[in-house]
Design a protein around this motif. Structure first.
Motif, PDB file in Angstrom:
ATOM      1  N   PRO A   1       0.839  -1.208   0.000  1.00 55.06           N
ATOM      2  CA  PRO A   1       0.000   0.000   0.000  1.00 55.06           C
ATOM      3  C   PRO A   1       0.868   1.250   0.000  1.00 55.06           C
ATOM      4  O   PRO A   1       1.946   1.273   0.608  1.00 55.06           O
ATOM      5  CB  PRO A   1      -0.815  -0.135   1.289  1.00 55.06           C
ATOM      6  N   GLU A   2       0.391   2.310  -0.646  1.00 51.40           N
ATOM      7  CA  GLU A   2       1.214   3.497  -0.858  1.00 51.40           C
ATOM      8  C   GLU A   2       1.811   4.078   0.426  1.00 51.40           C
ATOM      9  O   GLU A   2       3.022   4.331   0.486  1.00 51.40           O
ATOM     10  CB  GLU A   2       0.395   4.560  -1.589  1.00 51.40           C
ATOM     11  N   PRO A   3       1.029   4.313   1.499  1.00 52.45           N
ATOM     12  CA  PRO A   3       1.644   4.869   2.720  1.00 52.45           C
ATOM     13  C   PRO A   3       2.719   3.954   3.309  1.00 52.45           C
ATOM     14  O   PRO A   3       3.770   4.421   3.757  1.00 52.45           O
ATOM     15  CB  PRO A   3       0.454   5.017   3.678  1.00 52.45           C
ATOM     16  N   VAL A   4       2.446   2.656   3.300  1.00 50.89           N
ATOM     17  CA  VAL A   4       3.421   1.698   3.825  1.00 50.89           C
ATOM     18  C   VAL A   4       4.664   1.676   2.939  1.00 50.89           C
ATOM     19  O   VAL A   4       5.800   1.651   3.426  1.00 50.89           O
ATOM     20  CB  VAL A   4       2.804   0.294   3.925  1.00 50.89           C
ATOM     21  N   ALA A   5       4.448   1.683   1.632  1.00 50.86           N
ATOM     22  CA  ALA A   5       5.573   1.645   0.696  1.00 50.86           C
ATOM     23  C   ALA A   5       6.477   2.867   0.858  1.00 50.86           C
ATOM     24  O   ALA A   5       7.715   2.750   0.874  1.00 50.86           O
ATOM     25  CB  ALA A   5       5.050   1.565  -0.736  1.00 50.86           C
ATOM     26  N   VAL A   6       5.860   4.051   1.000  1.00 56.78           N
ATOM     27  CA  VAL A   6       6.654   5.277   1.156  1.00 56.78           C
ATOM     28  C   VAL A   6       7.455   5.228   2.459  1.00 56.78           C
ATOM     29  O   VAL A   6       8.650   5.546   2.487  1.00 56.78           O
ATOM     30  CB  VAL A   6       5.747   6.523   1.120  1.00 56.78           C
ATOM     31  N   ALA A   7       6.795   4.822   3.545  1.00 63.32           N
ATOM     32  CA  ALA A   7       7.475   4.758   4.844  1.00 63.32           C
ATOM     33  C   ALA A   7       8.666   3.808   4.794  1.00 63.32           C
ATOM     34  O   ALA A   7       9.778   4.143   5.248  1.00 63.32           O
ATOM     35  CB  ALA A   7       6.495   4.320   5.922  1.00 63.32           C
ATOM     36  N   LEU A  15       7.616   6.424  -6.026  1.00 63.03           N
ATOM     37  CA  LEU A  15       6.337   5.827  -5.626  1.00 63.03           C
ATOM     38  C   LEU A  15       5.149   6.744  -5.889  1.00 63.03           C
ATOM     39  O   LEU A  15       4.046   6.266  -6.200  1.00 63.03           O
ATOM     40  CB  LEU A  15       6.385   5.454  -4.141  1.00 63.03           C
ATOM     41  N   LEU A  16       5.343   8.046  -5.772  1.00 57.47           N
ATOM     42  CA  LEU A  16       4.206   8.966  -5.908  1.00 57.47           C
ATOM     43  C   LEU A  16       4.116   9.637  -7.273  1.00 57.47           C
ATOM     44  O   LEU A  16       3.048  10.153  -7.632  1.00 57.47           O
ATOM     45  CB  LEU A  16       4.296  10.049  -4.815  1.00 57.47           C
ATOM     46  N   PRO A  33       5.226   8.100 -10.475  1.00 57.99           N
ATOM     47  CA  PRO A  33       5.796   7.081 -11.371  1.00 57.99           C
ATOM     48  C   PRO A  33       5.681   7.475 -12.836  1.00 57.99           C
ATOM     49  O   PRO A  33       4.782   8.210 -13.236  1.00 57.99           O
ATOM     50  CB  PRO A  33       4.950   5.843 -11.055  1.00 57.99           C
ATOM     51  N   LYS A  34       6.626   6.979 -13.607  1.00 56.59           N
ATOM     52  CA  LYS A  34       6.630   7.184 -15.063  1.00 56.59           C
ATOM     53  C   LYS A  34       6.368   5.856 -15.762  1.00 56.59           C
ATOM     54  O   LYS A  34       7.052   5.470 -16.699  1.00 56.59           O
ATOM     55  CB  LYS A  34       7.978   7.752 -15.505  1.00 56.59           C
ATOM     56  N   GLY A  35       5.361   5.144 -15.291  1.00 56.44           N
ATOM     57  CA  GLY A  35       5.061   3.825 -15.836  1.00 56.44           C
ATOM     58  C   GLY A  35       5.489   2.743 -14.868  1.00 56.44           C
ATOM     59  O   GLY A  35       5.348   2.881 -13.655  1.00 56.44           O
ATOM     60  N   ALA A  36       6.063   1.673 -15.381  1.00 54.84           N
ATOM     61  CA  ALA A  36       6.541   0.569 -14.555  1.00 54.84           C
ATOM     62  C   ALA A  36       7.712   1.035 -13.699  1.00 54.84           C
ATOM     63  O   ALA A  36       8.384   2.014 -14.035  1.00 54.84           O
ATOM     64  CB  ALA A  36       6.964  -0.594 -15.444  1.00 54.84           C
ATOM     65  N   PRO A  37       7.984   0.335 -12.586  1.00 54.77           N
ATOM     66  CA  PRO A  37       9.090   0.744 -11.710  1.00 54.77           C
ATOM     67  C   PRO A  37      10.422   0.876 -12.442  1.00 54.77           C
ATOM     68  O   PRO A  37      11.174   1.827 -12.197  1.00 54.77           O
ATOM     69  CB  PRO A  37       9.139  -0.370 -10.666  1.00 54.77           C
ATOM     70  N   GLU A  38      10.701  -0.058 -13.353  1.00 53.92           N
ATOM     71  CA  GLU A  38      11.985   0.018 -14.054  1.00 53.92           C
ATOM     72  C   GLU A  38      12.055   1.235 -14.972  1.00 53.92           C
ATOM     73  O   GLU A  38      13.118   1.853 -15.143  1.00 53.92           O
ATOM     74  CB  GLU A  38      12.267  -1.262 -14.835  1.00 53.92           C
ATOM     75  N   ALA A  39      10.925   1.619 -15.549  1.00 53.56           N
ATOM     76  CA  ALA A  39      10.889   2.807 -16.401  1.00 53.56           C
ATOM     77  C   ALA A  39      11.072   4.076 -15.569  1.00 53.56           C
ATOM     78  O   ALA A  39      11.798   5.000 -15.970  1.00 53.56           O
ATOM     79  CB  ALA A  39       9.571   2.870 -17.168  1.00 53.56           C
ATOM     80  N   THR A  40      10.423   4.115 -14.419  1.00 51.57           N
ATOM     81  CA  THR A  40      10.576   5.259 -13.522  1.00 51.57           C
ATOM     82  C   THR A  40      12.011   5.384 -13.044  1.00 51.57           C
ATOM     83  O   THR A  40      12.569   6.486 -12.965  1.00 51.57           O
ATOM     84  CB  THR A  40       9.637   5.117 -12.306  1.00 51.57           C
ATOM     85  N   LEU A  41      12.631   4.252 -12.717  1.00 50.25           N
ATOM     86  CA  LEU A  41      14.022   4.248 -12.280  1.00 50.25           C
ATOM     87  C   LEU A  41      14.933   4.795 -13.369  1.00 50.25           C
ATOM     88  O   LEU A  41      15.823   5.608 -13.110  1.00 50.25           O
ATOM     89  CB  LEU A  41      14.438   2.826 -11.906  1.00 50.25           C
ATOM     90  N   ARG A  42      14.694   4.371 -14.588  1.00 53.49           N
ATOM     91  CA  ARG A  42      15.527   4.839 -15.703  1.00 53.49           C
ATOM     92  C   ARG A  42      15.395   6.347 -15.895  1.00 53.49           C
ATOM     93  O   ARG A  42      16.392   7.063 -16.041  1.00 53.49           O
ATOM     94  CB  ARG A  42      15.128   4.111 -16.987  1.00 53.49           C
ATOM     95  N   VAL A  43      14.169   6.848 -15.862  1.00 57.48           N
ATOM     96  CA  VAL A  43      13.934   8.286 -16.049  1.00 57.48           C
ATOM     97  C   VAL A  43      14.605   9.091 -14.934  1.00 57.48           C
ATOM     98  O   VAL A  43      15.264  10.103 -15.175  1.00 57.48           O
ATOM     99  CB  VAL A  43      12.422   8.588 -16.103  1.00 57.48           C
ATOM    100  N   ARG A  44      14.411   8.627 -13.701  1.00 58.92           N
ATOM    101  CA  ARG A  44      14.977   9.344 -12.557  1.00 58.92           C
ATOM    102  C   ARG A  44      16.501   9.400 -12.645  1.00 58.92           C
ATOM    103  O   ARG A  44      17.111  10.466 -12.468  1.00 58.92           O
ATOM    104  CB  ARG A  44      14.550   8.660 -11.250  1.00 58.92           C
ATOM    105  N   LEU A  45      17.143   8.286 -12.927  1.00 55.86           N
ATOM    106  CA  LEU A  45      18.603   8.258 -12.972  1.00 55.86           C
ATOM    107  C   LEU A  45      19.142   9.085 -14.145  1.00 55.86           C
ATOM    108  O   LEU A  45      20.177   9.746 -14.019  1.00 55.86           O
ATOM    109  CB  LEU A  45      19.097   6.824 -13.048  1.00 55.86           C
ATOM    110  N   LEU A  46      18.451   9.053 -15.270  1.00 56.70           N
ATOM    111  CA  LEU A  46      18.871   9.888 -16.397  1.00 56.70           C
ATOM    112  C   LEU A  46      18.763  11.366 -16.046  1.00 56.70           C
ATOM    113  O   LEU A  46      19.655  12.163 -16.364  1.00 56.70           O
ATOM    114  CB  LEU A  46      18.020   9.580 -17.627  1.00 56.70           C
ATOM    115  N   ALA A  47      17.680  11.735 -15.377  1.00 59.63           N
ATOM    116  CA  ALA A  47      17.493  13.135 -14.992  1.00 59.63           C
ATOM    117  C   ALA A  47      18.570  13.571 -13.999  1.00 59.63           C
ATOM    118  O   ALA A  47      19.118  14.677 -14.095  1.00 59.63           O
ATOM    119  CB  ALA A  47      16.102  13.329 -14.393  1.00 59.63           C
TER     120      ALA A  47
END
Length: 292
Positions: A78-84, A114-115, A117-131
């Motif tokens: 769940p989102e709150p648990v995941a963020v914590a 988590l809040l 996202p740019k699609g799937a987790p791996e896609a979000t990870l790629r975007v974040r690291l590139l940025a």
């Protein structure tokens, strides 16, 4: 950043770095200008080498934060648990990796993943690291262009400002010892930045710059010794509110400003500080040479 930084110079460099980072995300089609601009601002530094080290730390911290968040996303918590949990993991990981100073970026990355996202987790990870990489590259580029020719003037001005801050803190030592501790932290930060600048100059075989920065470094170390001994007085419970002690501290600050001879210390505890102030005065009489 410390109180020794020039706010106008910092604002200009950080603003230019952030703008260049956002432009880079548009050019590379990376839909995360926020992360790029934020990291570019954090990586703004007085020297190229300092900026590179900050950029390295931001990238590594972002990776640590992203991995924890990705794990939470793949588990479907769940989102709150995941963020914590993701923020807790991010901070724990930065401490374990000796990157405690970069924990805000790791935590922000976990929250972002988590809040926003740019699609799937791996896609979000790629975007974040590139940025993050684009932001770091933008800051390093601006540091290289704007700081390279002015590095000696930057440290000369910061050291002069450090002199003033320490003298003011010495005058107030009996009434506000916390001010000296803050000043000591500023001096420690400046020392680390100066070491980076000196390493950079030695690597590029810029002998005049090495000589000038070495002279400034010797003066800074003498100033740090004064701050260190002044902090020790407060920690050891020396009675700083005694009239003769309080008056002598004011005279010590005045002597540092004017270059006049410092009167003998009224107590045994102050004699080491008296010696350190005299050593600083002696260092200031050395011929540093034209720094232009």
């Amino acid at each position: 950043m410390t109180r020794l930084a020039d706010p106008r110079w910092l604002a200009g460099k950080a603003g230019l770095s952030a703008g260049l980072a956002v432009a880079a995300t548009h050019w590379a089609d990376v839909p995360d200008g926020v992360s790029a601009a934020f990291v570019a601002t954090v990586c703004t530094a007085p020297t190229v080498w300092s900026g590179i080290k900050r950029a390295r730390d931001q990238v590594l911290a972002s990776l640590l934060g992203a991995l924890g968040a990705a794990a939470m996303a793949w588990l479907g918590a769940p989102e709150p648990v995941a963020v914590a949990l993701a923020v807790g993991l991010a901070i724990t990981a930065t401490w374990a990796a000796s990157l405690a100073h970069a924990y805000p970026v790791a935590s922000f990355t976990a929250i972002y993943m988590l809040l926003l996202p740019k699609g799937a987790p791996e896609a979000t990870l790629r975007v974040r690291l590139l940025a993050v990489a684009l932001g770091a590259l933008a800051a390093v580029s601006v540091n290289a262009v704007l700081s390279w020719t002015a590095v000696r003037q930057v440290f000369r001005k910061r050291l002069e400002k450090a002199d003033d801050l320490l003298m003011g803190a010495l005058e107030q030592l009996s009434r506000n010892p916390a001010q000296m501790r803050i000043t000591r932290q500023d001096l420690d930060t400046l020392s680390g930045e100066l070491v980076d600048a000196l390493s950079e100059a030695q690597l590029l075989r810029r002998q005049r710059r090495v000589r000038d920065l070495t002279e400034l470094g010797l003066r800074l170390e003498a100033l740090r010794l004064v701050a260190h001994l002044a902090c020790d007085l407060a920690v050891q419970g020396v009675p700083l509110r005694r009239y003769d002690v309080e008056r002598w501290l004011e005279l010590a600050a005045s002597a540092m400003r004017s270059g006049k001879e410092l009167p003998p210390a009224p107590t045994e505890e102050l004699r080491r500080l008296w010696t350190a102030v005299e050593a600083w005065q002696a260092q200031c009489t050395r011929i540093i040479g034209a720094i232009d």
